[in-house]
Write an enzyme that holds these catalytic residues in place. Structure first.
Site, PDB file in Angstrom:
ATOM      1  N   GLU A 237       2.265 -11.118 -16.827  1.00 20.09           N
ATOM      2  CA  GLU A 237       1.855 -10.033 -15.585  1.00 20.09           C
ATOM      3  C   GLU A 237       1.098  -8.716 -16.125  1.00 20.09           C
ATOM      4  O   GLU A 237       0.356  -8.371 -15.733  1.00 20.09           O
ATOM      5  CB  GLU A 237       3.215  -9.591 -14.820  1.00 20.09           C
ATOM      6  CG  GLU A 237       4.236  -8.690 -15.513  1.00 20.09           C
ATOM      7  CD  GLU A 237       5.249  -8.162 -14.600  1.00 20.09           C
ATOM      8  OE1 GLU A 237       4.856  -8.132 -13.357  1.00 20.09           O
ATOM      9  OE2 GLU A 237       6.168  -8.112 -14.896  1.00 20.09           O
TER      10      GLU A 237
ATOM     11  N   HIS B 102      10.194 -33.294 -21.499  1.00 19.92           N
ATOM     12  CA  HIS B 102      10.150 -34.126 -20.183  1.00 19.92           C
ATOM     13  C   HIS B 102       8.601 -33.553 -19.581  1.00 19.92           C
ATOM     14  O   HIS B 102       8.402 -33.830 -18.448  1.00 19.92           O
ATOM     15  CB  HIS B 102      11.020 -33.752 -19.188  1.00 19.92           C
ATOM     16  CG  HIS B 102      12.345 -34.000 -19.703  1.00 19.92           C
ATOM     17  ND1 HIS B 102      12.788 -35.549 -19.379  1.00 19.92           N
ATOM     18  CD2 HIS B 102      13.516 -33.480 -20.212  1.00 19.92           C
ATOM     19  CE1 HIS B 102      13.783 -35.537 -19.925  1.00 19.92           C
ATOM     20  NE2 HIS B 102      14.456 -34.287 -20.365  1.00 19.92           N
TER      21      HIS B 102
ATOM     22  N   LYS C 134       3.842  -2.615  -7.118  1.00 19.15           N
ATOM     23  CA  LYS C 134       5.035  -2.543  -7.658  1.00 19.15           C
ATOM     24  C   LYS C 134       5.978  -3.059  -6.461  1.00 19.15           C
ATOM     25  O   LYS C 134       6.986  -3.536  -6.807  1.00 19.15           O
ATOM     26  CB  LYS C 134       5.253  -0.986  -7.738  1.00 19.15           C
ATOM     27  CG  LYS C 134       6.712  -0.628  -8.161  1.00 19.15           C
ATOM     28  CD  LYS C 134       7.246  -0.913  -9.628  1.00 19.15           C
ATOM     29  CE  LYS C 134       8.306  -0.633  -9.865  1.00 19.15           C
ATOM     30  NZ  LYS C 134       8.750  -1.382 -11.355  1.00 19.15           N
TER      31      LYS C 134
ATOM     32  N   GLU D 204      12.458 -14.264 -17.918  1.00 20.76           N
ATOM     33  CA  GLU D 204      11.939 -12.632 -17.650  1.00 20.76           C
ATOM     34  C   GLU D 204      11.098 -12.442 -18.807  1.00 20.76           C
ATOM     35  O   GLU D 204       9.862 -11.682 -18.503  1.00 20.76           O
ATOM     36  CB  GLU D 204      13.194 -11.670 -17.603  1.00 20.76           C
ATOM     37  CG  GLU D 204      12.996 -10.376 -17.451  1.00 20.76           C
ATOM     38  CD  GLU D 204      12.160  -9.962 -16.452  1.00 20.76           C
ATOM     39  OE1 GLU D 204      12.117 -10.698 -15.317  1.00 20.76           O
ATOM     40  OE2 GLU D 204      11.665  -8.650 -16.562  1.00 20.76           O
TER      41      GLU D 204
ATOM     42  N   TRP E 100      -3.501  -2.102  -1.378  1.00 21.04           N
ATOM     43  CA  TRP E 100      -3.369  -3.358  -1.919  1.00 21.04           C
ATOM     44  C   TRP E 100      -3.863  -4.371  -0.797  1.00 21.04           C
ATOM     45  O   TRP E 100      -3.030  -4.586   0.106  1.00 21.04           O
ATOM     46  CB  TRP E 100      -1.869  -3.439  -2.327  1.00 21.04           C
ATOM     47  CG  TRP E 100      -1.854  -4.564  -3.280  1.00 21.04           C
ATOM     48  CD1 TRP E 100      -1.948  -4.913  -4.555  1.00 21.04           C
ATOM     49  CD2 TRP E 100      -1.275  -6.242  -2.832  1.00 21.04           C
ATOM     50  NE1 TRP E 100      -1.628  -5.981  -4.818  1.00 21.04           N
ATOM     51  CE2 TRP E 100      -1.437  -6.863  -3.984  1.00 21.04           C
ATOM     52  CE3 TRP E 100      -1.546  -6.655  -1.352  1.00 21.04           C
ATOM     53  CZ2 TRP E 100      -1.328  -8.181  -3.820  1.00 21.04           C
ATOM     54  CZ3 TRP E 100      -1.314  -8.129  -1.521  1.00 21.04           C
ATOM     55  CH2 TRP E 100      -1.104  -8.724  -2.638  1.00 21.04           C
TER      56      TRP E 100
ATOM     57  N   LYS F 136       7.322 -11.217 -18.064  1.00 20.16           N
ATOM     58  CA  LYS F 136       6.710  -9.912 -18.524  1.00 20.16           C
ATOM     59  C   LYS F 136       5.498  -9.799 -19.312  1.00 20.16           C
ATOM     60  O   LYS F 136       4.241  -9.428 -19.059  1.00 20.16           O
ATOM     61  CB  LYS F 136       7.727  -8.941 -19.620  1.00 20.16           C
ATOM     62  CG  LYS F 136       8.975  -8.293 -19.111  1.00 20.16           C
ATOM     63  CD  LYS F 136       8.585  -7.213 -18.271  1.00 20.16           C
ATOM     64  CE  LYS F 136       8.380  -7.363 -16.791  1.00 20.16           C
ATOM     65  NZ  LYS F 136       9.544  -7.453 -15.995  1.00 20.16           N
TER      66      LYS F 136
ATOM     67  N   ASN G  34       0.539   0.592   6.064  1.00 23.17           N
ATOM     68  CA  ASN G  34       0.963  -0.066   5.259  1.00 23.17           C
ATOM     69  C   ASN G  34       1.812  -1.415   5.844  1.00 23.17           C
ATOM     70  O   ASN G  34       2.503  -1.200   6.850  1.00 23.17           O
ATOM     71  CB  ASN G  34       1.999   0.611   4.444  1.00 23.17           C
ATOM     72  CG  ASN G  34       2.599  -0.102   3.412  1.00 23.17           C
ATOM     73  OD1 ASN G  34       2.228  -0.977   2.751  1.00 23.17           O
ATOM     74  ND2 ASN G  34       3.720   0.687   2.652  1.00 23.17           N
ATOM     75  N   GLY G  35       1.408  -2.422   5.538  1.00 22.63           N
ATOM     76  CA  GLY G  35       2.082  -3.827   6.053  1.00 22.63           C
ATOM     77  C   GLY G  35       1.155  -4.674   6.396  1.00 22.63           C
ATOM     78  O   GLY G  35      -0.031  -4.897   5.910  1.00 22.63           O
TER      79      GLY G  35
ATOM     80  N   ARG H 232       1.697   1.543  -5.956  1.00 27.90           N
ATOM     81  CA  ARG H 232       1.531   0.661  -5.131  1.00 27.90           C
ATOM     82  C   ARG H 232       0.769  -0.299  -4.540  1.00 27.90           C
ATOM     83  O   ARG H 232       0.886  -1.277  -3.827  1.00 27.90           O
ATOM     84  CB  ARG H 232       2.272   1.475  -3.816  1.00 27.90           C
ATOM     85  CG  ARG H 232       3.500   1.986  -4.120  1.00 27.90           C
ATOM     86  CD  ARG H 232       4.198   2.660  -2.609  1.00 27.90           C
ATOM     87  NE  ARG H 232       4.389   1.570  -1.537  1.00 27.90           N
ATOM     88  CZ  ARG H 232       5.460   1.416  -1.136  1.00 27.90           C
ATOM     89  NH1 ARG H 232       6.412   2.062  -1.614  1.00 27.90           N
ATOM     90  NH2 ARG H 232       5.848   0.530  -0.158  1.00 27.90           N
TER      91      ARG H 232
ATOM     92  N   CYS I 144       0.855  -1.238  -0.192  1.00 28.47           N
ATOM     93  CA  CYS I 144      -0.060  -0.110   0.246  1.00 28.47           C
ATOM     94  C   CYS I 144       0.914   1.157  -0.116  1.00 28.47           C
ATOM     95  O   CYS I 144       2.358   0.958   0.288  1.00 28.47           O
ATOM     96  CB  CYS I 144      -0.819  -0.041   1.170  1.00 28.47           C
ATOM     97  SG  CYS I 144      -1.616  -1.544   1.670  1.00 28.47           S
TER      98      CYS I 144
HETATM   99  O1  M6R Z   1      11.625  -4.352  -5.811  1.00 25.10           O
HETATM  100  P1  M6R Z   1      12.121  -5.706  -6.314  1.00 25.10           P
HETATM  101  O2  M6R Z   1      13.128  -5.549  -7.320  1.00 25.10           O
HETATM  102  O3  M6R Z   1      12.642  -6.401  -5.076  1.00 25.10           O
HETATM  103  O4  M6R Z   1      11.003  -6.397  -6.771  1.00 25.10           O
HETATM  104  C1  M6R Z   1      10.933  -7.607  -6.934  1.00 25.10           C
HETATM  105  C2  M6R Z   1       9.747  -8.345  -7.923  1.00 25.10           C
HETATM  106  O5  M6R Z   1       8.662  -7.932  -7.040  1.00 25.10           O
HETATM  107  C3  M6R Z   1       9.662  -7.554  -9.224  1.00 25.10           C
HETATM  108  O6  M6R Z   1      10.826  -7.844 -10.013  1.00 25.10           O
HETATM  109  C4  M6R Z   1       8.443  -8.052 -10.085  1.00 25.10           C
HETATM  110  O7  M6R Z   1       8.618  -9.436 -10.256  1.00 25.10           O
HETATM  111  C5  M6R Z   1       8.385  -7.097 -11.137  1.00 25.10           C
HETATM  112  N1  M6R Z   1       6.731  -6.725 -11.370  1.00 25.10           N
HETATM  113  C6  M6R Z   1       8.288  -8.043 -12.565  1.00 25.10           C
HETATM  114  O8  M6R Z   1       8.002  -7.176 -13.727  1.00 25.10           O
END
Ligand code: M6R
Length: 612
Positions: A492, A508, A607, A485, A76, A489, A102-103, A27, A2
């Site tokens: 998500e 496999h 984020k 990666e 969030w 991308k 937040n938390g 966030r 959050c």
């Molecule tokens: O802030 P961070 O780099 O620690 O975050 C790690 C992951 O949450 C972040 O890389 C996440 O997988 C991204 N949204 C991917 O695009």
């Protein structure tokens, strides 16, 4: 996860809070709310489900919220579905205490039972309401001072929190407290600002204070005072933030993600420049000596999501170039596993935000075991940056889109630089190779520009695959790391099911999922496994797959099997992820745009993952 903001000064608080929340919306965006105190000391709360724009509209419908101090929150959801009741701020029934949080409060059941025994009732499903009522309980039971009431609650609460609290009896004050969730505060010309993330206050001040764990702060017009958990006043220095406020704006692009993709050449160049001195990789000024690097017996790279994928790519480079045994670990696994740890190893924690709960816990575990830690972090002043023994700062600037792009690219550069430095001091490469690899690194920004100039082709390709049910990404070695990666991308932000496979693993199990027309993206940049991956692609083509190949310029055989070909410039094979990932980022971006989705704020994601 959050976002929280606070303000006390001479201006209308609601405008400043809404502006801050807008910047923090990345966030969390399930619901939002603000509490503003007016001149007659009445605290009004407005909350809505959904985005900040709905909150703004609701405030306007109610003819505004007037007052010069307040707190705000963008949520969030953790405990309790996204709803108006569960949105913050939360208040005690008599509005004696109003707070945002937040938390996560882990022992909320136990605390709730205690409060029910004391006569409290609850209107929401949130753990935050429990924190608010606990503070109210201690405030009334003991000394009637905010500091005591919050400290007593902090001692009882297990979990993580950044709290901003207003007390009815203290109209001139806002209190904040922290454990494991970031809080930054700043003061300029008598106005005092607070947020969970520096981007929310950057347009007001660049001189900020970071609250540490188990500390409190009192915001008043023109002053901020800090206290430890015992209520003793403590003193802090400000830190200057180098980011420009405009860097957190879209700057004419339709989405932050596209802007950030286009910032990658700059992020790579600036990060590399910060690590180079007279054409040599220089880590001494970060406190990392050649002797330290020579004595390392192994490397463990730790991260979550894309940061973990940087580690997978880096593993191949550390091992092949610098001949150091390397493991890559998911932070959420590392923190709980009872594996024998290498005391002479180096733990490298990669994190854009520097606040990811699992990555921070992994860092603390390594430190507690006496292992040296290196943070590769983008956000200056973040907790990982402050707690790691050594820090390499990525110079990517604020990254707002939930899907990381430029921070990922900058993190790769830090790993390459570290690998080169290790290889040099440990004599695993000769001077000529070292010099040529540095030259390759310096050429990466212009090669990324070159790929970006082919954006229109990627856009067309996106329209061919956007209706796919599944998309697979395959490759071997470093190409496998890139596949991980590329696949993350895609899924998500497009919500298309996608998986990445080490190409040799297809037979496999996974190959049974291939149907006529299933897109399979093959990454083909590594010579020693090129023919092998081609064979695996042919196997999927035979079963009807639509083959898309990402190939470096010299790998022409892929032409004969690909339905679509993405050609990228050559560089040293160690660094190919830096180039191969760019078209994959663009591809996911355009698939998401063409599907009409919220590219920058995909559903269910935040984020910065500051809770477990
Ligand atoms: O802030 P961070 O780099 O620690 O975050 C790690 C992951 O949450 C972040 O890389 C996440 O997988 C991204 N949204 C991917 O695009």
């Amino acid at each position: 996860m959050c976002g929280i903001v606070g303000y006390i000064g001479e201006h209308q608080a609601s405008d400043i809070l809404l502006d801050g929340l807008k910047k923090l919306e990345y966030r969390g965006y399930d619901s939002a709310g603000v509490a503003v105190r007016n001149d007659e000391n009445k605290i009004s709360v407005v909350k809505t489900k959904g985005r900040i724009k709905f909150l703004k509209a609701k405030i306007e419908e109610g003819h505004g919220l007037f007052g010069t101090s307040g707190i705000g929150h963008t949520r969030w959801a953790t405990h309790g579905e996204p709803s108006e009741d569960n949105a913050h701020p939360h208040a005690s029934d008599d509005f004696n205490v109003v707070a945002v949080h937040n938390g996560i409060i882990e022992n909320y059941d136990e605390l709730k039972a205690k409060l029910i025994r004391k006569g409290y009732s609850f209107y929401s499903d949130t753990d935050t309401e429990i924190a608010v009522k606990l503070i109210d309980y201690y405030y009334k039971k003991y000394l009637h001072t905010p500091c005591d009431a919050i400290s007593k609650a902090m001692v009882r609460i297990r979990g993580s929190y950044a709290l901003a609290v207003m007390f009815k009896d203290y109209p001139e004050e806002i209190w904040v407290a922290r454990k494991d969730s970031p809080i930054v505060l700043g003061e300029k010309d008598g106005e005092v600002y607070m947020a969970s993330d520096v981007t929310a206050i950057l347009s007001h001040t660049k001189d900020v204070y970071y609250l540490d764990n188990m500390e409190l702060a009192r915001m008043k017009r023109g002053s901020i005072a800090f206290f430890n958990i015992d209520g003793d006043e403590i003193f802090k220095e400000t830190q200057k933030i180098a980011w420009e406020a405009e860097a957190a704006e879209k700057g004419g692009y339709p989405h932050f993600m596209l802007k950030e993709i286009h910032e990658e050449p700059r992020a790579v160049k600036d990060t590399l420049s910060s690590l180079l001195k007279e054409n040599e990789i220089s880590l001494e000024r970060l406190g990392i000596s050649d002797e330290d690097l020579k004595s390392i017996s192994s490397i463990t790279v730790i991260g979550c999501g894309s940061a973990y994928h940087v580690g997978v790519s880096a593993q191949y480079v550390f091992e092949d170039m610098a001949r150091i045994p390397t493991r890559v670990e998911l932070a959420s696994e590392y923190r709980y596993r009872n594996a024998p740890l290498d005391k002479n190893g180096l733990v490298v924690v990669i994190s854009q935000s520097g606040e990811t709960a699992d990555s921070l816990a992994a860092l603390r575990k390594a430190k507690a075991e006496g292992i040296k830690t290196l943070g590769i972090v983008n956000v200056v002043g973040s907790t990982i940056a402050r707690e790691a023994d050594y820090v390499i700062q990525t110079i990517a600037g604020p990254e707002i889109a939930v899907a990381t792009t430029k921070a990922y690219s900058a993190q790769l550069i830090c790993c390459y630089a570290l690998a080169l430095k290790l290889a040099k001091v440990r004599n695993s490469i000769d001077e000529e190779k070292y010099v040529s690899l540095i030259a390759e690194l310096k050429d990466l920004p212009s090669k990324i520009e070159e790929i970006l100039s082919e954006e229109e082709d990627i856009k067309k390709l996106a329209s061919e695959i956007r209706n796919a049910k599944d998309i697979f990404f395959i490759g071997r070695e470093i190409d496998y790391a890139t596949s991980l990666e590329g696949s993350l991308k895609m899924k998500e932000i497009s919500y298309i099911h996608s998986e990445a496979y080490a190409a040799g693993e297809l037979k496999h199990g996974t190959i049974s999922l291939i149907e006529k027309g299933t897109p399979v993206v093959g990454i083909l940049t590594q010579s020693n496994v090129y023919e092998k991956t081609i064979s695996n692609l042919i196997e999927t083509k035979t079963r009807g797959a639509h083959i898309i190949c990402v190939v470096s310029e010299d790998k022409e055989k892929a032409n004969t099997i690909a339905d679509d070909l993405i050609s990228i410039p050559n560089t040293a094979e160690y660094f190919m992820t830096s180039l191969a990932i760019i078209p994959l980022q663009l591809l996911s971006y355009y698939v998401s745009v063409q599907l009409g989705l919220n590219v920058d704020k995909p559903r269910n994601l935040a984020k910065s993952v500051t809770v477990e």
